[in-house]
Design a protein around this motif. Structure first.
Motif, PDB file in Angstrom:
ATOM      1  N   HIS A 562      53.651   2.682 -22.449  1.00  0.00           N
ATOM      2  CA  HIS A 562      54.264   3.868 -21.859  1.00  0.00           C
ATOM      3  C   HIS A 562      54.901   4.741 -22.936  1.00  0.00           C
ATOM      4  CE1 HIS A 562      53.746   3.123 -17.575  1.00  0.00           C
ATOM      5  NE2 HIS A 562      54.075   1.847 -17.774  1.00  0.00           N
ATOM      6  N   HIS A 563      54.847   4.288 -24.192  1.00  0.00           N
ATOM      7  CA  HIS A 563      55.459   5.045 -25.283  1.00  0.00           C
ATOM      8  C   HIS A 563      54.550   6.204 -25.674  1.00  0.00           C
ATOM      9  CE1 HIS A 563      58.710   2.236 -25.703  1.00  0.00           C
ATOM     10  NE2 HIS A 563      57.903   1.219 -25.947  1.00  0.00           N
ATOM     11  N   GLY A 564      55.103   7.400 -25.618  1.00  0.00           N
ATOM     12  CA  GLY A 564      54.313   8.574 -25.975  1.00  0.00           C
ATOM     13  C   GLY A 564      53.949   8.620 -27.449  1.00  0.00           C
ATOM     14  N   GLU A 565      54.781   7.998 -28.305  1.00  0.00           N
ATOM     15  CA  GLU A 565      54.498   8.037 -29.740  1.00  0.00           C
ATOM     16  C   GLU A 565      53.193   7.324 -30.076  1.00  0.00           C
ATOM     17  OE1 GLU A 565      58.869   8.445 -29.062  1.00  0.00           O
ATOM     18  OE2 GLU A 565      57.229   7.174 -28.323  1.00  0.00           O
ATOM     19  N   LEU A 566      52.833   6.329 -29.320  1.00  0.00           N
ATOM     20  CA  LEU A 566      51.606   5.577 -29.614  1.00  0.00           C
ATOM     21  C   LEU A 566      50.362   6.391 -29.298  1.00  0.00           C
ATOM     22  CD1 LEU A 566      53.746   3.305 -29.704  1.00  0.00           C
ATOM     23  CD2 LEU A 566      52.046   1.781 -28.700  1.00  0.00           C
ATOM     24  N   LYS A 567      50.511   7.421 -28.440  1.00  0.00           N
ATOM     25  CA  LYS A 567      49.363   8.267 -28.142  1.00  0.00           C
ATOM     26  C   LYS A 567      48.970   9.118 -29.345  1.00  0.00           C
ATOM     27  CE  LYS A 567      51.405   8.951 -23.554  1.00  0.00           C
ATOM     28  NZ  LYS A 567      51.864   9.999 -22.587  1.00  0.00           N
ATOM     29  N   MET A 568      49.946   9.391 -30.221  1.00  0.00           N
ATOM     30  CA  MET A 568      49.689  10.296 -31.333  1.00  0.00           C
ATOM     31  C   MET A 568      49.010   9.617 -32.515  1.00  0.00           C
ATOM     32  SD  MET A 568      50.978  12.648 -29.625  1.00  0.00           S
ATOM     33  CE  MET A 568      50.607  13.936 -30.800  1.00  0.00           C
ATOM     34  N   LEU A 569      48.860   8.298 -32.483  1.00  0.00           N
ATOM     35  CA  LEU A 569      48.255   7.601 -33.616  1.00  0.00           C
ATOM     36  C   LEU A 569      46.797   8.017 -33.822  1.00  0.00           C
ATOM     37  CD1 LEU A 569      49.692   4.007 -33.031  1.00  0.00           C
ATOM     38  CD2 LEU A 569      50.299   5.599 -34.865  1.00  0.00           C
ATOM     39  N   LYS A 570      46.127   8.409 -32.757  1.00  0.00           N
ATOM     40  CA  LYS A 570      44.724   8.806 -32.882  1.00  0.00           C
ATOM     41  C   LYS A 570      44.551  10.000 -33.805  1.00  0.00           C
ATOM     42  CE  LYS A 570      40.948  10.898 -30.286  1.00  0.00           C
ATOM     43  NZ  LYS A 570      40.436  11.368 -28.986  1.00  0.00           N
ATOM     44  N   TYR A 571      45.517  10.899 -33.806  1.00  0.00           N
ATOM     45  CA  TYR A 571      45.382  12.141 -34.555  1.00  0.00           C
ATOM     46  C   TYR A 571      45.734  11.987 -36.026  1.00  0.00           C
ATOM     47  CZ  TYR A 571      45.364  13.608 -29.715  1.00  0.00           C
ATOM     48  OH  TYR A 571      45.075  13.729 -28.379  1.00  0.00           O
ATOM     49  N   SER A 572      46.221  10.798 -36.402  1.00  0.00           N
ATOM     50  CA  SER A 572      46.507  10.531 -37.809  1.00  0.00           C
ATOM     51  C   SER A 572      45.677   9.383 -38.371  1.00  0.00           C
ATOM     52  CB  SER A 572      47.992  10.206 -37.996  1.00  0.00           C
ATOM     53  OG  SER A 572      48.348   9.070 -37.235  1.00  0.00           O
ATOM     54  N   ASN A 573      44.963   8.665 -37.505  1.00  0.00           N
ATOM     55  CA  ASN A 573      44.181   7.512 -37.953  1.00  0.00           C
ATOM     56  C   ASN A 573      42.911   7.447 -37.111  1.00  0.00           C
ATOM     57  OD1 ASN A 573      43.144   5.013 -38.716  1.00  0.00           O
ATOM     58  ND2 ASN A 573      45.153   4.035 -38.834  1.00  0.00           N
ATOM     59  N   SER A 574      41.759   7.549 -37.781  1.00  0.00           N
ATOM     60  CA  SER A 574      40.479   7.566 -37.063  1.00  0.00           C
ATOM     61  C   SER A 574      40.132   6.222 -36.431  1.00  0.00           C
ATOM     62  CB  SER A 574      39.351   7.974 -38.016  1.00  0.00           C
ATOM     63  OG  SER A 574      39.246   7.035 -39.076  1.00  0.00           O
ATOM     64  N   ALA A 575      40.856   5.160 -36.776  1.00  0.00           N
ATOM     65  CA  ALA A 575      40.586   3.851 -36.186  1.00  0.00           C
ATOM     66  C   ALA A 575      41.154   3.733 -34.778  1.00  0.00           C
ATOM     67  CB  ALA A 575      41.157   2.740 -37.061  1.00  0.00           C
ATOM     68  N   PHE A 576      41.943   4.727 -34.322  1.00  0.00           N
ATOM     69  CA  PHE A 576      42.558   4.686 -33.005  1.00  0.00           C
ATOM     70  C   PHE A 576      41.775   5.556 -32.030  1.00  0.00           C
ATOM     71  CE2 PHE A 576      45.922   3.000 -35.507  1.00  0.00           C
ATOM     72  CZ  PHE A 576      46.745   2.274 -34.662  1.00  0.00           C
ATOM     73  N   GLU A 577      41.842   5.177 -30.770  1.00  0.00           N
ATOM     74  CA  GLU A 577      41.254   5.958 -29.691  1.00  0.00           C
ATOM     75  C   GLU A 577      42.173   5.900 -28.488  1.00  0.00           C
ATOM     76  OE1 GLU A 577      39.808   8.423 -28.240  1.00  0.00           O
ATOM     77  OE2 GLU A 577      37.867   7.953 -29.134  1.00  0.00           O
ATOM     78  N   ASN A 578      42.218   7.001 -27.722  1.00  0.00           N
ATOM     79  CA  ASN A 578      43.076   7.082 -26.550  1.00  0.00           C
ATOM     80  C   ASN A 578      42.251   6.985 -25.272  1.00  0.00           C
ATOM     81  OD1 ASN A 578      45.576   7.347 -27.786  1.00  0.00           O
ATOM     82  ND2 ASN A 578      45.403   9.572 -27.977  1.00  0.00           N
ATOM     83  N   ALA A 579      42.895   6.492 -24.252  1.00  0.00           N
ATOM     84  CA  ALA A 579      42.330   6.488 -22.907  1.00  0.00           C
ATOM     85  C   ALA A 579      43.489   6.412 -21.932  1.00  0.00           C
ATOM     86  CB  ALA A 579      41.388   5.308 -22.698  1.00  0.00           C
ATOM     87  N   CYS A 580      43.279   6.913 -20.730  1.00  0.00           N
ATOM     88  CA  CYS A 580      44.346   6.874 -19.745  1.00  0.00           C
ATOM     89  C   CYS A 580      43.763   6.606 -18.375  1.00  0.00           C
ATOM     90  CB  CYS A 580      45.142   8.187 -19.743  1.00  0.00           C
ATOM     91  SG  CYS A 580      44.230   9.605 -19.095  1.00  0.00           S
ATOM     92  N   MET A 581      44.614   6.111 -17.497  1.00  0.00           N
ATOM     93  CA  MET A 581      44.216   5.851 -16.128  1.00  0.00           C
ATOM     94  C   MET A 581      44.436   7.115 -15.308  1.00  0.00           C
ATOM     95  SD  MET A 581      43.306   2.831 -16.716  1.00  0.00           S
ATOM     96  CE  MET A 581      42.700   2.497 -15.066  1.00  0.00           C
ATOM     97  N   GLU A 582      43.428   7.518 -14.583  1.00  0.00           N
ATOM     98  CA  GLU A 582      43.489   8.755 -13.802  1.00  0.00           C
ATOM     99  C   GLU A 582      44.483   8.605 -12.652  1.00  0.00           C
ATOM    100  OE1 GLU A 582      40.154  11.842 -12.150  1.00  0.00           O
ATOM    101  OE2 GLU A 582      39.984   9.761 -11.523  1.00  0.00           O
ATOM    102  N   PHE A 583      45.197   9.724 -12.366  1.00  0.00           N
ATOM    103  CA  PHE A 583      46.199   9.728 -11.303  1.00  0.00           C
ATOM    104  C   PHE A 583      45.938  10.902 -10.388  1.00  0.00           C
ATOM    105  CE2 PHE A 583      50.363  10.558  -9.419  1.00  0.00           C
ATOM    106  CZ  PHE A 583      50.736   9.285  -9.013  1.00  0.00           C
ATOM    107  N   ASP A 584      45.956  10.643  -9.081  1.00  0.00           N
ATOM    108  CA  ASP A 584      45.730  11.680  -8.083  1.00  0.00           C
ATOM    109  C   ASP A 584      47.061  12.337  -7.749  1.00  0.00           C
ATOM    110  OD1 ASP A 584      44.951  13.309  -6.044  1.00  0.00           O
ATOM    111  OD2 ASP A 584      44.068  11.734  -4.790  1.00  0.00           O
TER     112      ASP A 584
END
Length: 802
Positions: A562-584
Motif C-alpha cells: 500500500h506504500h506509494g513510494e514503492l510504485k515509483m521504483l519502476k521509473y528509476s529501475n528497469s528491473a521493476f514493473e507495476n500492476a494494480c487491481m482494478e476497482f469499480d
C-alpha cells in the motif's frame, strides 16, 4: 504382557534408528506414514526442509492442494504416494519435464478410450501384505493371493490394450512414452493367474475342487453338521413340555441347545455358558462325540487349505521380484493417473517450463534496454510467447476453483435427490492474466484491500509448484513459466506469542530466512511488504528489500503493498514493473482483474465520500492529503482509463483478427474443395472418354467381324456357283484357270512341294472375294499379311486361291 512386548519393540526400533543411517530412518518414516491414512502432509516429508520452505508451503496451502490431487488416486497406497511426491517438491528440471511427459501420456491414454488406468477394483494393500508375507516365508491368505492375481491380470490387460493400439498405429508407442515403456517392461506370469483362478473363487475362498483332500474334508464337515442339527432338533422336539424356549445354536464351534431361561432342562449334557439374562447353553452328552468329530473334520479342512496356500506361496515366490515390480509400477501408474485425472477434471493445460540461466538474468533482456517492448507491456499479442518471463493467461487459483466445483456438485446432488431447483451459492472465481516480461525482476502489485492481491500471489506460487511436480496448470493452453528451484512466500499474520514476535517482527524474520535461502532461480512472494510499522520507515525498508532482490536476489519477486513510494521504483529501475487491481468506482467494489503497467491509486477518500461521510471532513482530508497527491491520483485515473480503452480496442482487434483468420480458413477450405472438385471432374471425364473409346473399338471390331463373315459367305457362294457350272465337264477338259484357282491347301495335300505366296504377289482371297497384295508371310502361323485398299489385315492360307 502385551505392554511389555510393545515397549520392547519400540525400544528396538529406537535403537535401530539411532544405529543405522538416514536410509533406515526414511524407511521407518514411510512405514509409519503408510500405517495411517489420515496423516497430514508434513508427515510425508522425505527430505529435511528449512523453516522458510515449510512456512511457505503452509501459507500457500500446498498441503490442501496435495490432498485434492491425491483424492483422484484410486488406491490407498496411490493416495499416500501422490501426497508424498507432491509435497516433496525436490524435483530437478529434467525430472519435472519427465513428470509432465508422464501426465501428458496418461491424458492421451484416457482420451484414447481403450485403456483402463483405474485400480479401484484392486485392494492394493492386500497385495502389499501378500508380497510381504511371501518375502518373510509366510503363507499367503486366500484373499491376498486373489488380489495379487487380479493385479497381474489388470497389468496384463493393460499390456494387451497397448499392443492392440500399437498394432493399429505404430506411432502410439511414442505418443504414450514414457508410460508405454513402463507398461511393457514387467513380465506377467500367466500360469500363476490361471492357478489362482482355478483354486480361489471370486469371494476369496478356496474352491472345493482345489484338492481331493479338501473336498472330502468339507463334505465330512457338512455331513457331521447335518447329523448334529438333526440330533439336536430331535432333542428339542422331545422337550415340548418345557416352558422355556429352546433353540439349536453354535457356540465356540460346538453345536448345543440354548434356552431362554435359567431353569435346568431334563437333557443330560455339559453346561457351556450361562448368560446374565437368564439363558443357558448346554451340550447334550449324545452330541459330544459328534462335536469332537466335527472339530477333527474342521482341522482337516484347515490343514488342506494350508497346504494349498503353501503351494500358492511357493509358486508366487518363484516370480516374487516380478510381482513386486508390477505392484510398484501399479502404484506409480496410480499416481500418474491421479495427476492426469485432476488436470482433465479442472480443464488444466500443459505448461511450457524452461530452465532460466543460473544468474537469473537473460542476456537478451539485458541488451533490450528500458525502451524495449519486453519492458513496456502492450498486450498479449505484443510479444511472442517465448519472450515472456512468466506467461499465465486466465490463471485460476486451484483451491478457489475446487471450492466452486464442490458447491456445484452439492447443488446438483440436492437437485437430484430432492427433485427441486437449486442455485449455486457464491460467485465463480475470476481468472487473472499474468504476463511478466523478460528483464523484470520485481513486480509491485497495488490495490485496495480484499481486491485479490494475495490471491494473485498464491495463484502464481501454486502454478509454479504444480508445473514443477508434473501437474498441469489451471491456465489457458499457452502457459509458459520458468522452472523455480524453490518457492518462498511471506503471506499473512506471522505474529508469534510464544516467541514474543509482533506481526512486523514475524514478517521480518521470515523475509530474513528467505533472503538467506533464496537463489537466482527462486520465486519470492511478499505480501504487504513494509507493513506493520511506521509508514515512512516501512516504505524505506520495503524499497531496500525489493531493490536487494532486484540486484542479486531471486529470479522473480512479486510483492503487494500500500506504500506509494514503492510504485515509483519502476521509473528509476528497469528491473521493476507495476500492476494494480482494478476497482469499480461506481459500485465501490473490486473487479479482481489486474491492470498491467499501471500503479494503483488511493480510493479511501472517494469511498468515504460516497458512503456519506460529512463534506467538511472529506474536504479537510483532501487538503491534508495535498493537491500534489490528488493530481497524481488523477494522472493514475487517466492512465487506468486509457488502459481500459486500450484493452477494449485490443479485444476488438483480436476479435477482428480471429474473424479474419476464420474467413481465411474458410477461403482456404473453399479453394481446396474447388480444386478437389475440378480434379474429380477431370478424372470423371477421362474415365468417360476411355469408356467411350473402348465401346467404339468394340463396335468396330464387331462390325469388322460381321464384314469378314459376310465376305466369306459371298465368296463361298460364288465358288459353289462356278463349280456347278463346270460339274458336267470331263476332268481332262477342265479349264486351266479353274485348276489354277484350286485352294493352295488342296494342292499341298496332293503335292508336298507347292510354292507359298511371296511378298509382293497378287493373290485371290476367297473370304474377301477379291485380289490382294501380300505384305508378309508367316508360315508358322499359316497366315499372311495382305493389303486391301487402305486396310491391312491377316488372312489364313486356306483362304488364298493360287
Amino acid at each position: 504382557m502385551q505392554t511389555l512386548s510393545i515397549t520392547f519393540c519400540n525400544c528396538a526400533l529406537l535403537v535401530r534408528r539411532n544405529s543405522v543411517g538416514n536410509r533406515n530412518r526414511l524407511n521407518l518414516s514411510f512405514i509409519s506414514s503408510s500405517s495411517s491414512s489420515s496423516s497430514s502432509a508434513p508427515t510425508l516429508i522425505c527430505r529435511s526442509k528449512s523453516k522458510s520452505q515449510t512456512d511457505s508451503l503452509r501459507v500457500l496451502e500446498w498441503d490442501k492442494l496435495c490432498d485434492v490431487v491425491a483424492s483422484f488416486a484410486r488406491t490407498s497406497l496411490g493416495r499416500q504416494a501422490t501426497k508424498k511426491k507432491l509435497w516433496s517438491l525436490d524435483q530437478s528440471f529434467d525430472e519435472s519435464l519427465k513428470l509432465l511427459e508422464e501426465t501428458e501420456a496418461a491424458i492421451k491414454m484416457l482420451e484414447h478410450g481403450s485403456f483402463c488406468l483405474d485400480l479401484s477394483s484392486i485392494q492394493i494393500s492386500l497385495v502389499e501384505l501378500g508380497i510381504r508375507n511371501a518375502k518373510r516365508k509366510m503363507s499367503l491368505r486366500a484373499d491376498q493371493a486373489l488380489e495379487v492375481a487380479s493385479l497381474l491380470s489388470f497389468f496384463e490387460n493393460l499390456q494387451l490394450d497397448l499392443k492392440a493400439a500399437i498394432k493399429q498405429d505404430g506411432d502410439w508407442y511414442k505418443r504414450f512414452m514414457p508410460l508405454s515403456e513402463m507398461i511393457m517392461l514387467p513380465v506377467i506370469n500367466r500360469s500363476f493367474i490361471k492357478l489362482v483362478e482355478q483354486i480361489i473363487d471370486v469371494d476369496g475362498k478356496i474352491k472345493d475342487s482345489a484338492s481331493s483332500d479338501l473336498r472330502l474334508s468339507r463334505e465330512r464337515v457338512q455331513t457331521v453338521e447335518r447329523k448334529l442339527q438333526q440330533l439336536l432338533e430331535a432333542i428339542v422336539r422331545s422337550q415340548k413340555a418345557n416352558e422355556s424356549v429352546m433353540v439349536v445354536a453354535e457356540i465356540d464351534g460346538r453345536w448345543c441347545i440354548q434356552t431362554s431361561s435359567s431353569q435346568l432342562t431334563s437333557v443330560d449334557g455339559l453346561l457351556l455358558s450361562s448368560g446374565s439374562g437368564g439363558g443357558t447353553a448346554s451340550e447334550p452328552l449324545a452330541a459330544v462325540s459328534m462335536n469332537d468329530e466335527l472339530q477333527s473334520a474342521r482341522a482337516s479342512v484347515a490343514k488342506a487349505e494350508a497346504e494349498i496356500l503353501s503351494m500358492l506361496t511357493a509358486k508366487m515366490q518363484m516370480d516374487l521380484d516380478q510381482i513386486d515390480d508390477v505392484m510398484k509400477y501399479s502404484i506409480q501408474l496410480d499416481v500418474i493417473n491421479a495427476r492426469a485425472t485432476y488436470s482433465r477434471a479442472y480443464g488444466a493445460s500443459h505448461p511450457d517450463i524452461y530452465l532460466p540461466p543460473e544468474d537469473g538474468v537473460d542476456s537478451e533482456s539485458l541488451s533490450a534496454g528500458e525502451d524495449s517492448p519486453a519492458n513496456n507491456f502492450s498486450g498479449e499479442e505484443a510479444l511472442p510467447r517465448k519472450e515472456w518471463l512468466l506467461y499465465l493467461p486466465r490463471c485460476y487459483h486451484p483451491l478457489l476453483l475446487h471450492q466452486h466445483k464442490k458447491r456445484i456438485r452439492k447443488t446438483q446432488e440436492a437437485v437430484k435427490y430432492h427433485k427441486t431447483a437449486g442455485t449455486v451459492s457464491g460467485v465463480p472465481p475470476v481468472p487473472a492474466d499474468f504476463q511478466i516480461s523478460k528483464g523484470t525482476r520485481v513486480l509491485v502489485i497495488t490495490g485496495p484491500n480484499t481486491g485479490g492481491k494475495t490471491i494473485c500471489l498464491k495463484s502464481v506460487g501454486l502454478a509454479a509448484m504444480m508445473a514443477k511436480s508434473g501437474l498441469y496448470v489451471l491456465a489457458s493452453e499457452s502457459a509458459r513459466l520458468p522452472w523455480f528451484d524453490n518457492i518462498y512466500a511471506d503471506i499473512g499474520d506471522e505474529q508469534s506469542l510464544l516467541q514474543s514476535l509482533s506481526t512486523f517482527s514475524g514478517h521480518l524474520k521470515q523475509i530474513s530466512e528467505i533472503i538467506s535461502h533464496s537463489t537466482s532461480r527462486s520465486l519470492v512472494l511478499l505480501d504487504e511488504v513494509g507493513a506493520g510499522t511506521n509508514p515512512l520507515e516501512g516504505a524505506a525498508l520495503g524499497m531496500a528489500i525489493l531493490e536487494s532482490f532486484a540486484e542479486s536476489g531471486s529470479l522473480l519477486t512479486m510483492a503487494t503493498t500500500h506504500h506509494g513510494e514503492l510504485k515509483m521504483l519502476k521509473y528509476s529501475n528497469s528491473a521493476f514493473e507495476n500492476a494494480c487491481m482494478e476497482f469499480d468506482d461506481l459500485n465501490l467494489k473490486p473487479t479482481f482483474k489486474i491492470l498491467w503497467g499501471v500503479p494503483g491509486r488511493s480510493n479511501a477518500i472517494n469511498i468515504a465520500e460516497r458512503l456519506g461521510l460529512p463534506c467538511d471532513i472529506i474536504n479537510s482530508a483532501r487538503e491534508l492529503y495535498g493537491s500534489a497527491s490528488a493530481e497524481i491520483n488523477e494522472v493514475i485515473l487517466d492512465m487506468e482509463r486509457y488502459k481500459q480503452d486500450y484493452q477494449r480496442l485490443l479485444n476488438e482487434s483480436r476479435r477482428y483478427i480471429r474473424i479474419s483468420r476464420e474467413l481465411h480458413e474458410n477461403l482456404l477450405t473453399a479453394e481446396k474443395n474447388i480444386n478437389s472438385h475440378a480434379t474429380r471432374e477431370r478424372l470423371k471425364m477421362r474415365q468417360e472418354l476411355i469408356q467411350a473409346g473402348s465401346m467404339a473399338r468394340s463396335t468396330l471390331r464387331r462390325t469388322l467381324q460381321q464384314f469378314r463373315a459376310s465376305a466369306a459367305q459371298s465368296s463361298r457362294t460364288k465358288v459353289a456357283t462356278q463349280l456347278k457350272t463346270t460339274k458336267g465337264g470331263d476332268n481332262a477338259t477342265r479349264s486351266p484357270s479353274m485348276v489354277a484357282r484350286r485352294p493352295v491347301s488342296e494342292d499341298a495335300a496332293q503335292k508336298g512341294n507347292t510354292k507359298l505366296p511371296q511378298v509382293g504377289d497378287s493373290v485371290f482371297v476367297s473370304s474377301l472375294g477379291k485380289k490382294v497384295t501380300v505384305l508378309k508371310v508367316e508360315q508358322s502361323k499359316k497366315e499372311i499379311l495382305v493389303q486391301v485398299g487402305i486396310m491391312k489385315m491377316k488372312v489364313k492360307l486356306t483362304e488364298v486361291v493360287a
